[in-house]
Design a protein around this motif. Structure first.
Motif, PDB file in Angstrom:
ATOM      1  N   VAL A   2       0.792   4.069   6.719  1.00  0.00           N
ATOM      2  CA  VAL A   2      -0.282   3.163   7.128  1.00  0.00           C
ATOM      3  C   VAL A   2      -1.522   3.971   7.513  1.00  0.00           C
ATOM      4  O   VAL A   2      -2.647   3.601   7.168  1.00  0.00           O
ATOM      5  N   LEU A   5      -3.348   4.939   4.397  1.00  0.00           N
ATOM      6  CA  LEU A   5      -4.054   3.800   3.804  1.00  0.00           C
ATOM      7  C   LEU A   5      -5.282   3.407   4.617  1.00  0.00           C
ATOM      8  O   LEU A   5      -6.316   3.051   4.046  1.00  0.00           O
ATOM      9  N   LEU A   8      -7.855   5.936   3.728  1.00  0.00           N
ATOM     10  CA  LEU A   8      -8.241   5.717   2.335  1.00  0.00           C
ATOM     11  C   LEU A   8      -9.220   4.550   2.212  1.00  0.00           C
ATOM     12  O   LEU A   8     -10.127   4.572   1.375  1.00  0.00           O
ATOM     13  N   ALA A   9      -9.064   3.555   3.055  1.00  0.00           N
ATOM     14  CA  ALA A   9      -9.945   2.383   3.010  1.00  0.00           C
ATOM     15  C   ALA A   9     -11.410   2.764   3.190  1.00  0.00           C
ATOM     16  O   ALA A   9     -12.296   2.098   2.649  1.00  0.00           O
ATOM     17  N   LEU A  12     -12.943   3.446  -0.377  1.00  0.00           N
ATOM     18  CA  LEU A  12     -12.845   2.471  -1.460  1.00  0.00           C
ATOM     19  C   LEU A  12     -14.191   1.904  -1.900  1.00  0.00           C
ATOM     20  O   LEU A  12     -14.390   1.629  -3.075  1.00  0.00           O
ATOM     21  N   ILE A  21      -9.056  -1.867  -6.531  1.00  0.00           N
ATOM     22  CA  ILE A  21      -7.979  -1.263  -5.750  1.00  0.00           C
ATOM     23  C   ILE A  21      -7.658  -2.193  -4.591  1.00  0.00           C
ATOM     24  O   ILE A  21      -8.541  -2.606  -3.846  1.00  0.00           O
ATOM     25  N   ASP A  22      -6.389  -2.513  -4.459  1.00  0.00           N
ATOM     26  CA  ASP A  22      -5.917  -3.332  -3.348  1.00  0.00           C
ATOM     27  C   ASP A  22      -5.021  -2.479  -2.462  1.00  0.00           C
ATOM     28  O   ASP A  22      -4.190  -1.716  -2.961  1.00  0.00           O
ATOM     29  N   LEU A  23      -5.171  -2.606  -1.173  1.00  0.00           N
ATOM     30  CA  LEU A  23      -4.244  -2.015  -0.217  1.00  0.00           C
ATOM     31  C   LEU A  23      -3.361  -3.154   0.273  1.00  0.00           C
ATOM     32  O   LEU A  23      -3.851  -4.130   0.828  1.00  0.00           O
ATOM     33  N   LEU A  25       0.063  -4.262   2.449  1.00  0.00           N
ATOM     34  CA  LEU A  25       1.062  -3.887   3.441  1.00  0.00           C
ATOM     35  C   LEU A  25       2.127  -4.976   3.455  1.00  0.00           C
ATOM     36  O   LEU A  25       1.816  -6.155   3.648  1.00  0.00           O
ATOM     37  N   MET A 165      -4.125  11.064  -2.900  1.00  0.00           N
ATOM     38  CA  MET A 165      -4.426   9.673  -3.242  1.00  0.00           C
ATOM     39  C   MET A 165      -5.884   9.521  -3.668  1.00  0.00           C
ATOM     40  O   MET A 165      -6.179   8.859  -4.670  1.00  0.00           O
TER      41      MET A 165
END
Length: 172
Positions: A2, A5, A8-9, A12, A21-23, A25, A165
């Protein structure tokens, strides 16, 4: 995973490529009330809905980031990922080699039952599971234990996975 991610957000909105790109959870990965147990509730629901409601926007691939923060990072090629998403696995480990991240070990070691299975088998989305399943001792073993705390995470490990990533996304 998490934490990777979340970081990473931040990148984006800078990506201007051919793919969105979708994250995502998932919840309910391991809802076990008995020996049989129920697994992958969130990912199975997502995969079924995706298959049922095929739209113009289709997923090309996915990467599951799970248990990637320990201090002795060793990410092997997960066997189900090799079976369902061999090109994606090859691409990820190729980037790791280019970035000189030896913690991505280019050989298989485990077949892990994880949220990537419903995505691969129900939704037909090739998904690779990045997971570190080796822990050197009981104190650092955070898999389903009370040791799953921030103090047992490594910023270096999270940085390595996050860097890989970002490069994978930009290289697509």
């Amino acid at each position: 995973g998490v934490a990777v991610l979340m970081e990473l957000a931040h990148f984006l909105n800078q990506i201007n490529g051919p793919y969105g790109i979708d994250l995502i959870l998932f919840d309910g990965e391991e809802l076990v009330y008995d020996e049989q147990g129920t697994y992958f509730l969130g990912s199975r629901h997502f995969a079924r809905e995706y298959r049922r409601n095929r739209q113009a926007n289709r997923y090309v691939a996915g990467i599951l980031v799970d248990m990637v923060g320990d201090r002795d990072l060793q990410i092997y090629q997960e066997e189900n990922s090799l079976a369902f998403a061999p090109q994606l696995v090859s691409s990820i480990w190729s980037i790791a080699a280019q970035l000189n991240i030896p913690e991505f070990i280019p050989q298989s070691k485990y077949a892990i039952r994880d949220d990537h299975l419903p995505l691969n088998t129900i939704a037909n989305i090739p998904v690779c599971d990045l997971i570190d399943f080796d822990y050197p001792d009981e104190k650092t073993n955070s898999h389903h234990t009370h040791n799953d705390v921030v103090e047992n995470c490594s910023p270096q490990s999270l940085w390595q996975v996050g860097t890989l990533m970002v490069h994978h996304i930009y290289d697509r």
